[in-house]
Design a protein around this motif. Structure first.
Motif, short mmCIF file in Angstrom:
data_model
loop_
_atom_site.label_atom_id
_atom_site.label_comp_id
_atom_site.label_asym_id
_atom_site.label_seq_id
_atom_site.Cartn_x
_atom_site.Cartn_y
_atom_site.Cartn_z
N TYR A 153 0.83 -1.20 0.00
CA TYR A 153 0.00 0.00 0.00
C TYR A 153 0.86 1.25 0.00
CZ TYR A 153 -4.79 -1.53 0.35
OH TYR A 153 -6.02 -2.03 0.07
N GLY A 154 1.95 1.20 0.76
CA GLY A 154 2.86 2.34 0.83
C GLY A 154 3.35 2.73 -0.55
N PHE A 155 3.72 1.73 -1.34
CA PHE A 155 4.24 2.04 -2.67
C PHE A 155 3.13 2.52 -3.59
CE2 PHE A 155 6.82 1.89 -6.36
CZ PHE A 155 8.08 2.12 -5.85
N TYR A 156 1.98 1.89 -3.46
CA TYR A 156 0.83 2.29 -4.26
C TYR A 156 0.49 3.76 -4.00
CZ TYR A 156 -4.05 2.71 -5.57
OH TYR A 156 -5.23 3.14 -6.09
N GLU A 157 0.54 4.14 -2.74
CA GLU A 157 0.22 5.51 -2.38
C GLU A 157 1.26 6.49 -2.92
OE1 GLU A 157 -2.49 6.62 -1.16
OE2 GLU A 157 -3.45 4.79 -0.50
N PHE A 158 2.52 6.04 -2.97
CA PHE A 158 3.58 6.89 -3.53
C PHE A 158 3.28 7.17 -5.00
CE2 PHE A 158 7.88 7.05 -5.64
CZ PHE A 158 8.13 8.36 -5.31
N GLU A 159 2.85 6.10 -5.68
CA GLU A 159 2.50 6.22 -7.09
C GLU A 159 1.38 7.26 -7.27
OE1 GLU A 159 1.97 2.15 -8.43
OE2 GLU A 159 0.77 3.03 -10.03
N ILE A 203 4.55 9.05 -15.21
CA ILE A 203 3.59 8.16 -14.56
C ILE A 203 3.78 6.72 -15.03
CG2 ILE A 203 1.13 7.59 -14.37
CD1 ILE A 203 0.58 10.57 -14.19
N ALA A 204 4.04 6.57 -16.35
CA ALA A 204 4.27 5.22 -16.87
C ALA A 204 5.51 4.60 -16.24
CB ALA A 204 4.41 5.26 -18.38
N LEU A 205 6.56 5.42 -16.06
CA LEU A 205 7.80 4.93 -15.44
C LEU A 205 7.55 4.46 -14.01
CD1 LEU A 205 10.71 7.27 -16.60
CD2 LEU A 205 10.51 4.79 -16.88
N ILE A 206 6.80 5.27 -13.26
CA ILE A 206 6.51 4.91 -11.87
C ILE A 206 5.66 3.63 -11.84
CG2 ILE A 206 5.38 5.66 -9.75
CD1 ILE A 206 7.37 7.64 -9.97
N ASP A 207 4.69 3.57 -12.78
CA ASP A 207 3.87 2.35 -12.90
C ASP A 207 4.74 1.13 -13.11
OD1 ASP A 207 1.34 3.12 -12.52
OD2 ASP A 207 0.71 3.06 -14.62
N LYS A 208 5.67 1.28 -14.06
CA LYS A 208 6.56 0.18 -14.42
C LYS A 208 7.40 -0.22 -13.20
CE LYS A 208 8.06 -2.32 -17.82
NZ LYS A 208 7.09 -3.19 -18.46
N LEU A 209 7.94 0.83 -12.55
CA LEU A 209 8.80 0.61 -11.38
C LEU A 209 8.04 -0.15 -10.30
CD1 LEU A 209 11.69 1.53 -10.57
CD2 LEU A 209 10.60 3.30 -9.22
N SER A 210 6.81 0.27 -10.06
CA SER A 210 6.05 -0.38 -8.98
C SER A 210 5.69 -1.80 -9.38
CB SER A 210 4.81 0.43 -8.65
OG SER A 210 3.79 0.14 -9.56
N HIS A 211 5.54 -2.01 -10.70
CA HIS A 211 5.26 -3.36 -11.17
C HIS A 211 6.46 -4.28 -10.92
CE1 HIS A 211 2.42 -5.80 -13.31
NE2 HIS A 211 3.42 -6.38 -13.96
N ILE A 212 7.66 -3.73 -11.22
CA ILE A 212 8.89 -4.51 -11.00
C ILE A 212 9.07 -4.77 -9.50
CG2 ILE A 212 11.41 -4.45 -11.17
CD1 ILE A 212 11.01 -2.69 -13.68
N LEU A 213 8.76 -3.74 -8.70
CA LEU A 213 9.04 -3.83 -7.26
C LEU A 213 7.93 -4.52 -6.49
CD1 LEU A 213 10.59 -0.33 -6.63
CD2 LEU A 213 11.76 -2.50 -6.92
N LYS A 214 6.88 -4.93 -7.22
CA LYS A 214 5.72 -5.51 -6.54
C LYS A 214 6.12 -6.69 -5.66
CE LYS A 214 1.18 -5.05 -8.12
NZ LYS A 214 0.39 -5.01 -9.32
N ASN A 215 7.05 -7.50 -6.16
CA ASN A 215 7.47 -8.67 -5.40
C ASN A 215 8.56 -8.33 -4.40
OD1 ASN A 215 5.68 -10.28 -6.83
ND2 ASN A 215 7.15 -10.45 -8.51
N LYS A 216 9.01 -7.09 -4.43
CA LYS A 216 10.03 -6.65 -3.48
C LYS A 216 9.54 -5.40 -2.76
CE LYS A 216 14.62 -8.23 -4.25
NZ LYS A 216 14.43 -8.97 -3.02
N PRO A 217 8.47 -5.55 -1.97
CA PRO A 217 7.87 -4.36 -1.38
C PRO A 217 8.83 -3.62 -0.44
CG PRO A 217 6.59 -6.34 -0.88
CD PRO A 217 7.83 -6.79 -1.54
N ILE A 218 9.86 -4.31 -0.01
CA ILE A 218 10.80 -3.68 0.92
C ILE A 218 11.50 -2.50 0.24
CG2 ILE A 218 12.90 -5.03 0.42
CD1 ILE A 218 11.56 -4.46 3.93
#
Lengths: 464, 256
Positions: A153-159, A203-218
């Motif tokens: 959620y933290g990352f989603y909110e950053f996005e 926004i697309a870059l952040i989307d992409k980044l959060s997609h990559i980091l989805k499995n690494k929420p840390i």
């Protein structure tokens, strides 16, 4: 027809996008500011949100009141907060950061509190049974049970804060948003389209980044140094608290002159007109587009381009659509209706498509198996099954659009937002505060009504 | 009263009761009475099995004893302390002396096994110590966790992820957590309900053996009469919220 021609004429003015290395270099500063605002705002919001979330979730004294306060604060649209913060701390990224910090503290605090309150009761009760204090129960139970959700959620909110930081820039919060308004005001539309492309790209870059980091929420840990740096860079403005308090004092008590009170029903009417109109036109456009975009109903060569088109529509925030349309067809609610309609078409189209894709196949096949013609299959199985999710999505969007309608007013689309912005520009602070309170009341009322209506719909479904 | 050593000794009043419930009524709403006039006396170090079908009120009885369910009337005394009127810190203090093992999956999966075990000590730790332990466990704390796990035969799982252990191991960890609490009363709410017959025997034998070893009073609800007969001093039957038959401890009558 004339309107359409004017829009086409205006769209032509946006091409080709302005292109120079020098300009791109210069753009790095506002892009940095936009990310800085988002990181700084989220940094504060994560700390405040975590503390309040634990406080409420652990059932510490006063938790219920804090929860209500968070819900209430969350109902103030971010742009309304930004206008307020620009007045209090002055134009620039500090104002945007403060607005985002307040908005997201409330949002994150409430989400975290909800997460903690809905944590698996069994381990929590087992810990309580050992006689542990509420804080210890939170540390050993609530936090580890919910850590994964908290991080994602933290990352989603950053996005979403990055998106929002573009919006708060539009009223003087700094960053890309401020640049964007500047180019439109200067009628430099080719630079406007460059900025819109940059915005979509970020926004697309952040989307992409959060997609990559989805499995690494840390990885959300990168927000800490980033946020701290952003906060530090803007500390002079944050430290000007005495001045800010004096300014805030000037807003109290909220007050409206008699003629403004007489104008209120008209303003409310316009705001709802924008929200309802925008949702209605979006629904009309999104239904066929959603059908075309759903992978089970349309061939790939249709569904894929339609999906991309819907994505592009919703990548541009309502406020940016509003800015473009106001310069195309002039100020007034019509620009607001269209701004909301464009963005909402993108959002609803995708949601409708997903609803169509998720329709259970068994009942549809059962009707088809009777040898019924296609239209009958649609009428007896497909449409009734799709109706409920489509209605729910539309209702949610209407709720969202009321909020957005108070926002697009700011750039001249009419309604209460415009009155709010005018009051700020004229330094009528008490009047401005009154409009802030009224905006908040509208959003709270619509949220409550919508929740009630959804409850009723569920009840009907349960009875059927 | 709640000194670590003294509570295992008979209180000076001369009573041998660890748990005394008198005419307990609990209801969830106006019509639904869950417990109807339950009276039960359990002596020190006694092991009592409570038999009863689902919905008979066994879990509610346990919840009333450690204050999770409010009593409408009647009294519950644990080691001479009336618990029905307690709240806040006083209630937490009583709870810290009552261990609980239940059928539900009630460990925190995302913590390590030793962290779940030492959660039993939270009742006597400050929040700061709890926080410090999560990130920086002291050597003696790890030793305490290892000792508790050794007693349930799981010392090798000390640093394992809790999400990776089996159902039987899960119950052993829950028992180890209760041991760390150093309870005077152990409540086991259908501790073997979700286990196969062989594992059920193992877990019950372990539970009763440890209770006897530490002279802890054990109250355990069960579905299986044959297990109750084999491992417990006394059987009490709970039917539709009432105690069936006599509730007086034969154990006490015999003067043991």
């Amino acid at each position: 027809m004339e309107t359409l021609l004017r829009i086409f004429h205006l769209i032509a003015l946006f091409f080709p996008p302005y292109w120079s290395l020098h300009y791109f270099n210069a753009l790095l500063v506002p892009i940095g500011q936009t990310i800085e605002m988002a990181a700084g705002g989220i940094f504060v919001a994560l700390i405040v949100g975590m503390l309040t979330g634990i406080w409420v979730g652990a059932g510490l004294p006063g938790g219920r009141w804090i929860y209500r306060l968070l819900s209430a604060f969350r109902s103030i649209p971010d742009l309304t907060l930004a206008i307020f913060c620009v007045v209090v701390v002055g134009i620039g990224p500090a104002a945007g950061m403060l607005a985002l910090a307040i908005f997201y503290s409330a949002a994150i605090g409430k989400i975290f509190a909800d997460l903690f309150l809905s944590a698996d009761r069994n381990p929590v009760d087992a810990l309580r049974a050992t006689g542990a204090t509420r804080l210890s129960v939170a540390l050993f139970g609530l936090l580890p049970l919910r850590m994964q959700d908290i991080l994602s959620y933290g990352f989603y909110e950053f996005e979403s804060a990055v998106r929002a930081s573009v919006i708060v820039g539009a009223v003087g919060g700094g960053g890309i948003g401020t640049e964007l308004v500047g180019t439109i005001n200067a009628l430099d539309y080719r630079r406007t389209s460059t900025l819109i492309l940059v915005l979509i790209l970020v926004i697309a870059l952040i989307d992409k980044l959060s997609h990559i980091l989805k499995n690494k929420p840390i990885a959300i840990g990168i927000l800490l140094p980033l946020g701290l740096a952003a906060f530090w860079a803007n500390r002079p403005a944050m430290l000007a608290i005495p001045h800010a308090l004096t300014t805030f004092g000037k807003m109290l008590p909220p007050q409206l002159p008699a003629d403004a009170i007489r104008a209120l029903p008209g303003l409310f009417g316009e705001t709802f007109e924008i929200a309802v109109g925008g949702t209605f036109f979006a629904m009309l456009a999104a239904l066929p587009l959603g059908l075309l975009a759903s992978r089970n109903l349309s061939p790939a060569f249709v569904s894929i381009p339609v999906r991309r088109f819907l994505e592009a529509l919703r990548a541009i925030p309502e406020i940016v659509w509003g800015l473009i349309l106001v310069s195309a067809i002039g100020i007034g609610p019509r620009a607001g209706v269209m701004a909301l309609a464009f963005h909402a078409t993108g959002a609803l189209g995708r949601l409708y498509a997903e609803s169509f894709e998720n329709i259970p196949t068994a009942p549809v096949r059962a009707i088809a198996a009777t040898g019924a013609p296609r239209l009958a299959v649609a009428g007896f199985a497909f449409v009734p099954l799709a109706l409920a999710p489509v209605a729910v999505h539309t209702l949610f969007r209407l709720e969202w659009n009321v909020r957005a309608a108070t926002i697009v007013g700011v750039i001249g689309a009419g309604g209460i937002g415009q009155a709010l912005f005018n009051a700020q520009q004229l330094f009528f602070y008490r009047q401005m505060m009154a409009y802030v309170v009224l905006t908040w009341l509208i959003v709270v009322a619509v949220d409550q009504a919508s929740a009630l209506l959804r409850g009723k719909l569920n009840l009907m479904e349960a009875k059927a | 009263m709640w000194g670590r050593q003294s509570c295992l000794q008979p209180p000076s009043g001369g009573s041998l009761c660890m748990l005394e419930i008198r005419d307990l009524n609990v209801r969830y709403d106006k019509r639904n009475h869950v417990l109807k006039g339950v009276s039960l006396t359990v002596g020190q170090s006694e092991r009592v099995a409570i038999l009863g079908s689902s919905g008979a009120g066994k879990t509610t009885l346990f919840h009333a004893i450690n204050g999770f369910a409010k009593a409408d009337s009647g009294s519950i005394q644990v080691n001479g302390v009336e618990v029905t009127q307690l709240a806040g810190r006083a209630l937490r203090r009583v709870r810290s002396h009552i261990g609980v093992v239940s059928q539900r999956h009630d460990l925190v999966d995302s913590l390590a096994v030793y962290q779940n075990v030492m959660a039993g000590a939270l009742g006597r730790w400050s929040a700061w110590r709890a926080l410090r332990f999560l990130f920086w466990p002291a050597k003696e704390e790890m030793e305490e966790a290892a000792a508790a796990l050794r007693r349930v035969g799981l010392e090798h799982k000390l640093r394992a992820r809790t999400s990776g252990i089996s159902g039987g191991e899960h119950q052993r960890v829950a028992i180890a957590r209760a041991l760390v609490q150093q309870p005077v009363l152990l409540l086991a709410d259908e501790p073997v309900a979700s286990l196969d017959p062989k594992l059920s025997e193992q877990i019950l034998a372990l539970l009763c053996g440890l209770a006897a070893e530490s002279r802890v009073t054990l109250l355990c609800s069960l579905h299986q009469p044959h297990l109750a007969e084999r491992y417990f001093d006394r059987i009490v039957e709970l039917q539709d919220g009432r105690i069936a038959g006599g509730a007086v401890s034969t154990f006490l009558q015999q003067g043991i």
